[in-house]
Write an enzyme that holds these catalytic residues in place. Sequence first.
Site, PDB file in Angstrom:
ATOM      1  N   CYS A 195       6.700  -3.330   3.497  1.00 49.05           N
ATOM      2  CA  CYS A 195       7.149  -1.677   3.270  1.00 49.05           C
ATOM      3  C   CYS A 195       6.005  -1.773   4.867  1.00 49.05           C
ATOM      4  O   CYS A 195       5.286  -0.465   5.215  1.00 49.05           O
ATOM      5  CB  CYS A 195       5.758  -1.504   2.361  1.00 49.05           C
ATOM      6  SG  CYS A 195       6.658  -2.071   0.706  1.00 49.05           S
ATOM      7  N   HIS A 209      -1.540   3.882   2.379  1.00 51.06           N
ATOM      8  CA  HIS A 209      -0.631   2.728   1.480  1.00 51.06           C
ATOM      9  C   HIS A 209      -0.894   3.430   0.085  1.00 51.06           C
ATOM     10  O   HIS A 209       0.408   3.009  -0.074  1.00 51.06           O
ATOM     11  CB  HIS A 209      -0.525   1.888   2.052  1.00 51.06           C
ATOM     12  CG  HIS A 209       0.193   0.935   1.303  1.00 51.06           C
ATOM     13  ND1 HIS A 209       1.736   1.102   2.154  1.00 51.06           N
ATOM     14  CD2 HIS A 209       0.607  -0.596   0.635  1.00 51.06           C
ATOM     15  CE1 HIS A 209       3.272  -0.049   1.359  1.00 51.06           C
ATOM     16  NE2 HIS A 209       2.072  -0.696   0.386  1.00 51.06           N
ATOM     17  N   GLU A 218      -7.450  -1.725  -0.718  1.00 51.12           N
ATOM     18  CA  GLU A 218      -6.977  -0.086   0.022  1.00 51.12           C
ATOM     19  C   GLU A 218      -8.496   0.177   0.382  1.00 51.12           C
ATOM     20  O   GLU A 218      -8.577   0.398   1.517  1.00 51.12           O
ATOM     21  CB  GLU A 218      -5.718   0.620   0.404  1.00 51.12           C
ATOM     22  CG  GLU A 218      -5.892   0.859   1.552  1.00 51.12           C
ATOM     23  CD  GLU A 218      -4.528   2.152   1.922  1.00 51.12           C
ATOM     24  OE1 GLU A 218      -3.914   2.260   2.178  1.00 51.12           O
ATOM     25  OE2 GLU A 218      -3.547   1.764   1.101  1.00 51.12           O
ATOM     26  N   LYS A 266       1.930   9.043  -1.871  1.00 45.91           N
ATOM     27  CA  LYS A 266       3.968   7.975  -2.855  1.00 45.91           C
ATOM     28  C   LYS A 266       3.365   8.749  -4.553  1.00 45.91           C
ATOM     29  O   LYS A 266       4.086   8.170  -4.897  1.00 45.91           O
ATOM     30  CB  LYS A 266       2.950   6.574  -2.689  1.00 45.91           C
ATOM     31  CG  LYS A 266       3.577   6.258  -1.571  1.00 45.91           C
ATOM     32  CD  LYS A 266       3.603   4.606  -1.422  1.00 45.91           C
ATOM     33  CE  LYS A 266       3.936   4.201   0.350  1.00 45.91           C
ATOM     34  NZ  LYS A 266       2.616   4.425   0.671  1.00 45.91           N
ATOM     35  N   HIS A 307       7.738   4.598  -3.824  1.00 47.16           N
ATOM     36  CA  HIS A 307       7.305   3.939  -2.634  1.00 47.16           C
ATOM     37  C   HIS A 307       8.666   3.620  -1.582  1.00 47.16           C
ATOM     38  O   HIS A 307       9.825   3.563  -2.630  1.00 47.16           O
ATOM     39  CB  HIS A 307       6.766   2.857  -3.511  1.00 47.16           C
ATOM     40  CG  HIS A 307       6.684   1.795  -2.442  1.00 47.16           C
ATOM     41  ND1 HIS A 307       6.830   2.393  -0.878  1.00 47.16           N
ATOM     42  CD2 HIS A 307       6.162   0.782  -2.235  1.00 47.16           C
ATOM     43  CE1 HIS A 307       5.839   0.797   0.252  1.00 47.16           C
ATOM     44  NE2 HIS A 307       5.720  -0.353  -0.982  1.00 47.16           N
ATOM     45  N   PHE A 361       4.790  -7.362   1.404  1.00 52.49           N
ATOM     46  CA  PHE A 361       4.787  -8.913   1.132  1.00 52.49           C
ATOM     47  C   PHE A 361       4.695  -9.113   2.507  1.00 52.49           C
ATOM     48  O   PHE A 361       5.421  -9.034   3.555  1.00 52.49           O
ATOM     49  CB  PHE A 361       6.288  -9.074   0.562  1.00 52.49           C
ATOM     50  CG  PHE A 361       6.024  -8.877  -1.201  1.00 52.49           C
ATOM     51  CD1 PHE A 361       4.952  -7.767  -1.477  1.00 52.49           C
ATOM     52  CD2 PHE A 361       7.272  -8.814  -2.224  1.00 52.49           C
ATOM     53  CE1 PHE A 361       4.631  -7.338  -3.114  1.00 52.49           C
ATOM     54  CE2 PHE A 361       7.012  -9.022  -3.431  1.00 52.49           C
ATOM     55  CZ  PHE A 361       5.955  -7.573  -3.951  1.00 52.49           C
TER      56      PHE A 361
END
Length: 421
Positions: free
Chosen positions: A171, A312, A323, A342, A347, A407
């Site tokens: 991502c 994010h 975050e 988002k 996403h 990830f």
Amino acid sequence: MRRIVVTGYGIVSPLGCGADLVWKRLLAGRSGIRRLSDNLVPDVPAKIAGVVPTITEDAEGGFDPNRAVSAKDQMRMDRFIQFAMAAAHEAIAQAAWAPATDAERNRTATIIASGIGGFATMKQAVHTIDQRGARKLSPFTVPSFLVNLAAGQISIHHGFRGPIGAPVTACAASLQALGDGARMIRTGETDVAVCGGSEACIERVSLGSFAAARALSTHFNDTPAAASRPFDTRRDGFVMSEGSAVLVIEALDHALKRGATPLAEIVGYGTTSDAYSMAAAPADGEGLQRCMRLAIDAAGIAPEQVGHINAHATSTPLGDAAELTAIRGVFNGARAAITSTKAATGHLLGAAGAVGAIFAANALRTGTLPPTINLEQADEAAHGLDLVGPRARTQSVDYAMVNGFGFGGVNASLLLKRWAA
């Protein structure tokens, strides 16, 4: 060090196609999340996704592959490549970049990221082998699903002969594409870079796999528009989406010489690794903090000068909290206005960062910060931070940050500045 500006951008998203239209719908609080057909996800607990509307479904903003590529070429391209082609056409047209000489073509890079690539094509190839045998595979199977073929097809179509790139870093991928392009321009390797990301994996295997990892939202199947809710206490996972976002970035001197209009300036970029866990960031967001600090330091500004963050935040309980903790650690009381778009788009995985970069550039240009729809009761981790709620906010800012984390512990942050001649 050469200054770098954005001169064009294009988008294909669950909110529609076209940067101006998508921005208008985003500010209006629209959601691109919908219920999926039970035939697609009969045994997947997550029944929702952010699907790009077709031209039949949305006459104003639907995706028409015939406008992006020929019918013949569509047979050779996975859906993620078709999305990338459409977004690139829009971005390049806005930038009015049509290199006419070998020198210009040779100094134009194409860097298009994806987290997964042609997943549907790969699945179909396996199905073909199982049902009909390997001899029935199309000779275009491999070039249809390879991640680098999004950049390759854009390069071929437009005649860009500079470096090709295709980050595959989950991502954070499309922010790394922008960071890679900016580095090439700064070092003098290229003058222009067409950068972004694309994703098209609304499909049973990918949805089922993320659901098995308990990463997807499952509590809002009957109210899809309410499912993606970053920072909200009722969030229960992310909503997978598809689409593409592409930006044209170039050296300021090059842009001004050819009469292009800068839309925003790229002033900072940072990328780091957590070296912690396959899927989760540490609770203190240490790697995220280092990433944001790198971008701020590269810009040569103080944290309090950053007025807006396109976070994010994907609507997962642990990820959003990490975050927020990282933002608190970096900004230490400075109140940058934080949005997660988002909430409206879902996403887009490898394309998410480039989508956020377009929204951040528009926020700088228009003095309007996009909303975080569905934010009704903020997580305690947000106490003292300035979250933009479910309605857009009029607020002029000079610097905006975009975050992307993925990830494997990969982190990327991009810092944009409002363009002022």
